[in-house]
Design a protein around this motif. Structure first.
Motif, PDB file in Angstrom:
ATOM      1  N   MET A 145       0.802  -1.221   0.000  1.00  0.00           N
ATOM      2  CA  MET A 145       0.000   0.000   0.000  1.00  0.00           C
ATOM      3  C   MET A 145       0.837   1.275   0.000  1.00  0.00           C
ATOM      4  O   MET A 145       0.293   2.369   0.053  1.00  0.00           O
ATOM      5  CB  MET A 145      -0.931   0.004   1.221  1.00  0.00           C
ATOM      6  CG  MET A 145      -1.861  -1.196   1.315  1.00  0.00           C
ATOM      7  SD  MET A 145      -2.834  -1.492  -0.201  1.00  0.00           S
ATOM      8  CE  MET A 145      -3.758   0.040  -0.350  1.00  0.00           C
ATOM      9  N   GLY A 146       2.156   1.178  -0.060  1.00  0.00           N
ATOM     10  CA  GLY A 146       3.004   2.365  -0.046  1.00  0.00           C
ATOM     11  C   GLY A 146       2.958   3.148  -1.345  1.00  0.00           C
ATOM     12  O   GLY A 146       2.823   2.579  -2.432  1.00  0.00           O
ATOM     13  N   ARG A 147       3.061   4.467  -1.242  1.00  0.00           N
ATOM     14  CA  ARG A 147       3.155   5.348  -2.413  1.00  0.00           C
ATOM     15  C   ARG A 147       4.632   5.554  -2.747  1.00  0.00           C
ATOM     16  O   ARG A 147       5.421   5.898  -1.862  1.00  0.00           O
ATOM     17  CB  ARG A 147       2.521   6.709  -2.122  1.00  0.00           C
ATOM     18  CG  ARG A 147       1.069   6.677  -1.702  1.00  0.00           C
ATOM     19  CD  ARG A 147       0.590   8.099  -1.420  1.00  0.00           C
ATOM     20  NE  ARG A 147      -0.727   8.138  -0.820  1.00  0.00           N
ATOM     21  CZ  ARG A 147      -1.868   8.129  -1.491  1.00  0.00           C
ATOM     22  NH1 ARG A 147      -1.845   8.064  -2.815  1.00  0.00           N
ATOM     23  NH2 ARG A 147      -3.016   8.183  -0.870  1.00  0.00           N
ATOM     24  N   ILE A 148       4.984   5.416  -3.992  1.00  0.00           N
ATOM     25  CA  ILE A 148       6.382   5.582  -4.381  1.00  0.00           C
ATOM     26  C   ILE A 148       6.780   7.055  -4.473  1.00  0.00           C
ATOM     27  O   ILE A 148       7.940   7.375  -4.676  1.00  0.00           O
ATOM     28  CB  ILE A 148       6.681   4.875  -5.716  1.00  0.00           C
ATOM     29  CG1 ILE A 148       5.831   5.480  -6.843  1.00  0.00           C
ATOM     30  CG2 ILE A 148       6.453   3.379  -5.601  1.00  0.00           C
ATOM     31  CD1 ILE A 148       6.201   4.963  -8.222  1.00  0.00           C
ATOM     32  N   SER A 149       5.802   7.962  -4.307  1.00  0.00           N
ATOM     33  CA  SER A 149       6.078   9.395  -4.460  1.00  0.00           C
ATOM     34  C   SER A 149       6.300  10.106  -3.124  1.00  0.00           C
ATOM     35  O   SER A 149       6.317  11.336  -3.077  1.00  0.00           O
ATOM     36  CB  SER A 149       4.905  10.065  -5.183  1.00  0.00           C
ATOM     37  OG  SER A 149       3.695   9.851  -4.472  1.00  0.00           O
ATOM     38  N   ASP A 150       6.485   9.342  -2.020  1.00  0.00           N
ATOM     39  CA  ASP A 150       6.617   9.982  -0.714  1.00  0.00           C
ATOM     40  C   ASP A 150       7.372   9.043   0.228  1.00  0.00           C
ATOM     41  O   ASP A 150       7.536   7.852  -0.063  1.00  0.00           O
ATOM     42  CB  ASP A 150       5.220  10.274  -0.131  1.00  0.00           C
ATOM     43  CG  ASP A 150       5.245  11.361   0.934  1.00  0.00           C
ATOM     44  OD1 ASP A 150       6.339  11.820   1.326  1.00  0.00           O
ATOM     45  OD2 ASP A 150       4.158  11.759   1.391  1.00  0.00           O
ATOM     46  N   ASP A 151       7.834   9.594   1.374  1.00  0.00           N
ATOM     47  CA  ASP A 151       8.301   8.735   2.450  1.00  0.00           C
ATOM     48  C   ASP A 151       7.127   7.893   2.927  1.00  0.00           C
ATOM     49  O   ASP A 151       5.967   8.325   2.885  1.00  0.00           O
ATOM     50  CB  ASP A 151       8.828   9.584   3.610  1.00  0.00           C
ATOM     51  CG  ASP A 151      10.011  10.456   3.212  1.00  0.00           C
ATOM     52  OD1 ASP A 151      10.779  10.062   2.325  1.00  0.00           O
ATOM     53  OD2 ASP A 151      10.155  11.546   3.804  1.00  0.00           O
ATOM     54  N   GLN A 152       7.421   6.694   3.411  1.00  0.00           N
ATOM     55  CA  GLN A 152       6.349   5.773   3.810  1.00  0.00           C
ATOM     56  C   GLN A 152       6.680   5.222   5.201  1.00  0.00           C
ATOM     57  O   GLN A 152       7.820   4.857   5.465  1.00  0.00           O
ATOM     58  CB  GLN A 152       6.251   4.598   2.830  1.00  0.00           C
ATOM     59  CG  GLN A 152       6.142   4.996   1.370  1.00  0.00           C
ATOM     60  CD  GLN A 152       7.138   4.235   0.517  1.00  0.00           C
ATOM     61  OE1 GLN A 152       7.330   3.035   0.688  1.00  0.00           O
ATOM     62  NE2 GLN A 152       7.790   4.934  -0.378  1.00  0.00           N
ATOM     63  N   SER A 153       5.654   5.140   6.052  1.00  0.00           N
ATOM     64  CA  SER A 153       5.885   4.534   7.365  1.00  0.00           C
ATOM     65  C   SER A 153       4.598   3.961   7.923  1.00  0.00           C
ATOM     66  O   SER A 153       3.504   4.521   7.728  1.00  0.00           O
ATOM     67  CB  SER A 153       6.471   5.560   8.349  1.00  0.00           C
ATOM     68  OG  SER A 153       5.641   6.692   8.471  1.00  0.00           O
ATOM     69  N   VAL A 154       4.751   2.846   8.624  1.00  0.00           N
ATOM     70  CA  VAL A 154       3.646   2.157   9.277  1.00  0.00           C
ATOM     71  C   VAL A 154       4.115   1.705  10.650  1.00  0.00           C
ATOM     72  O   VAL A 154       5.234   1.200  10.792  1.00  0.00           O
ATOM     73  CB  VAL A 154       3.182   0.915   8.479  1.00  0.00           C
ATOM     74  CG1 VAL A 154       2.050   0.197   9.198  1.00  0.00           C
ATOM     75  CG2 VAL A 154       2.765   1.284   7.075  1.00  0.00           C
ATOM     76  N   CYS A 155       3.287   1.881  11.652  1.00  0.00           N
ATOM     77  CA  CYS A 155       3.536   1.327  12.985  1.00  0.00           C
ATOM     78  C   CYS A 155       2.344   0.451  13.347  1.00  0.00           C
ATOM     79  O   CYS A 155       1.191   0.903  13.268  1.00  0.00           O
ATOM     80  CB  CYS A 155       3.711   2.444  14.006  1.00  0.00           C
ATOM     81  SG  CYS A 155       3.984   1.849  15.702  1.00  0.00           S
ATOM     82  N   VAL A 156       2.605  -0.793  13.718  1.00  0.00           N
ATOM     83  CA  VAL A 156       1.543  -1.733  14.085  1.00  0.00           C
ATOM     84  C   VAL A 156       1.786  -2.183  15.519  1.00  0.00           C
ATOM     85  O   VAL A 156       2.824  -2.799  15.809  1.00  0.00           O
ATOM     86  CB  VAL A 156       1.501  -2.953  13.155  1.00  0.00           C
ATOM     87  CG1 VAL A 156       0.338  -3.870  13.527  1.00  0.00           C
ATOM     88  CG2 VAL A 156       1.383  -2.516  11.687  1.00  0.00           C
ATOM     89  N   ALA A 157       0.869  -1.876  16.408  1.00  0.00           N
ATOM     90  CA  ALA A 157       0.957  -2.303  17.811  1.00  0.00           C
ATOM     91  C   ALA A 157      -0.175  -3.265  18.090  1.00  0.00           C
ATOM     92  O   ALA A 157      -1.315  -3.031  17.688  1.00  0.00           O
ATOM     93  CB  ALA A 157       0.868  -1.098  18.745  1.00  0.00           C
ATOM     94  N   SER A 158       0.132  -4.368  18.763  1.00  0.00           N
ATOM     95  CA  SER A 158      -0.918  -5.338  19.084  1.00  0.00           C
ATOM     96  C   SER A 158      -0.835  -5.726  20.553  1.00  0.00           C
ATOM     97  O   SER A 158       0.232  -5.718  21.167  1.00  0.00           O
ATOM     98  CB  SER A 158      -0.787  -6.592  18.222  1.00  0.00           C
ATOM     99  OG  SER A 158       0.313  -7.388  18.620  1.00  0.00           O
ATOM    100  N   ILE A 159      -1.993  -6.068  21.096  1.00  0.00           N
ATOM    101  CA  ILE A 159      -2.093  -6.474  22.482  1.00  0.00           C
ATOM    102  C   ILE A 159      -3.173  -7.525  22.598  1.00  0.00           C
ATOM    103  O   ILE A 159      -4.195  -7.463  21.916  1.00  0.00           O
ATOM    104  CB  ILE A 159      -2.407  -5.246  23.370  1.00  0.00           C
ATOM    105  CG1 ILE A 159      -2.231  -5.554  24.837  1.00  0.00           C
ATOM    106  CG2 ILE A 159      -3.781  -4.695  23.104  1.00  0.00           C
ATOM    107  CD1 ILE A 159      -2.257  -4.326  25.725  1.00  0.00           C
ATOM    108  N   GLY A 160      -2.957  -8.530  23.442  1.00  0.00           N
ATOM    109  CA  GLY A 160      -3.970  -9.562  23.634  1.00  0.00           C
ATOM    110  C   GLY A 160      -3.524 -10.906  23.140  1.00  0.00           C
ATOM    111  O   GLY A 160      -2.438 -11.082  22.634  1.00  0.00           O
TER     112      GLY A 160
END
Length: 351
Positions: A336-351
């Motif tokens: 799902m990243g755009r090649i025209s910009d910086d890209q970042s995702v943070c995924v936090a999970s609990i349980g």
């Protein structure tokens, strides 16, 4: 005092290479050996990594027809991740495919089983081609994780078995500077993170998001942290940001933000999407409001910069969000990243 993880320092894409033929394994084995030696991995670990790379390349060539890639990532620890992601037909029966001796192409069939035995952790996501009206990604993602001291050190943040995080951060055109930045702090059973996107990209965007880690140490409440970020950015280019807090003890999530970023919260009743107060921190913005949620079961929180497209939901990636947060971050970042910009995702999970 807990150590603050900084994605610019601790989350790095070290190498990315398309896999079109078996010859790709030669370069990739050399790259992973050099990187692993620099990070202090033992000779045995380096040999295991080389074998995993060979198996991944072989699997992609045989099953995905040269439509895939391998990436080598450094994560906090330092943890070394080898990611295989392809655009092949997917795996119809994952449990069967991991059994030694099984092959759909008349080979020895030891690929996935070998990868699992040689790695400290392995996480796999696969999706077969959809024949509905909506086109979605199909293929297989395999994350093989290696930790210098073994499996016990593999969680990215802390060692709690039910509180974990995954990071994906990649600069525009893989340039030196990255305006997207994620700071993470874990204290006992509470995870706090600050996800920022400096305006524009390049050196000045990265500079705007630098030197903010101490604010996560000094302030506990997300609203106070965001207000402190706003004050510190007054003489900078400015940034947009999300502040999140996830607690295991009180089973609560608190999240707020300013600017063009987005969050997705997955609970037992599905996925809920969030946008934030318009404006720019350090400049002008509307007053942000804290969203607070209680949960009884597993909760997954995804925050993303505008370098990640928003037009997806659980139906695009069925089953993915039950898996390890790091694999979720890699799949979303790459697909799902755009090649025209910086890209970042943070995924936090609990349980």
């Amino acid at each position: 005092m807990s150590r603050i993880i900084d994605s610019v320092r601790d989350c790095k894409l070290l190498h990315s290479n398309p896999v079109q033929s078996e010859s790709a394994a030669i370069l990739l084995r050399s790259k992973v050996a050099a990187i692993a030696q620099r990070l202090g991995f033992s000779e045995l670990k380096r040999e295991n990594m080389a074998l995993v790379v060979s198996e991944m390349v072989s699997n992609q060539v045989k099953h995905a027809g040269g439509k895939g890639m391998l990436q080598i990532w450094q994560q906090p620890g330092p943890v070394l991740d080898i990611l295989s992601l392809d655009y092949g037909p997917g795996i119809a029966n994952l449990s069967l495919a991991e059994a030694d001796g099984y092959s759909s192409v008349n080979t020895l069939g030891k690929g996935l089983g070998s990868i699992r035995r040689l790695s400290d952790q392995v996480h796999v996501y696969t999706q077969q081609e959809s024949h509905g009206r909506e086109k979605r990604w199909n293929g297989t993602a395999i994350l093989a994780r290696f930790c210098p001291s073994g499996k016990q050190d593999c969680p990215v943040v802390g060692r709690h078995p039910v509180l974990n995080i995954g990071l994906y951060s990649r600069s525009l055109s893989d340039e030196r500077y990255n305006g997207d930045r994620i700071y993470v702090r874990q204290d006992h059973e509470t995870l706090r993170w600050m996800h920022l996107d400096g305006l524009g990209h390049g050196e000045q965007a990265e500079k705007a998001t630098a030197d903010l880690a101490g604010l996560l140490q000094h302030y506990d409440a997300p609203a106070e942290t965001l207000a402190a970020v706003d004050r510190q950015l007054h003489n900078s280019r400015g940034a947009v940001a999300i502040i999140g807090e996830l607690g295991l003890g009180n089973r609560a999530l608190h999240i707020l933000g300013v600017g063009d970023m987005h969050a997705h919260i997955l609970e037992h009743d599905g996925m809920h999407n969030y946008s934030f107060a318009p404006g720019v921190l350090g400049k002008e913005h509307k007053s942000p409001e804290v969203t607070s949620l209680k949960f009884d079961q597993r909760c997954v929180v995804i925050t993303a910069s505008d370098g990640i497209r928003r037009n997806w939901d659980v139906s695009n990636f069925p089953g993915l969000f039950n898996l390890h947060p790091q694999l979720i971050a890699y799949v979303l970042g790459n697909i799902m990243g755009r090649i025209s910009d910086d890209q970042s995702v943070c995924v936090a999970s609990i349980g």
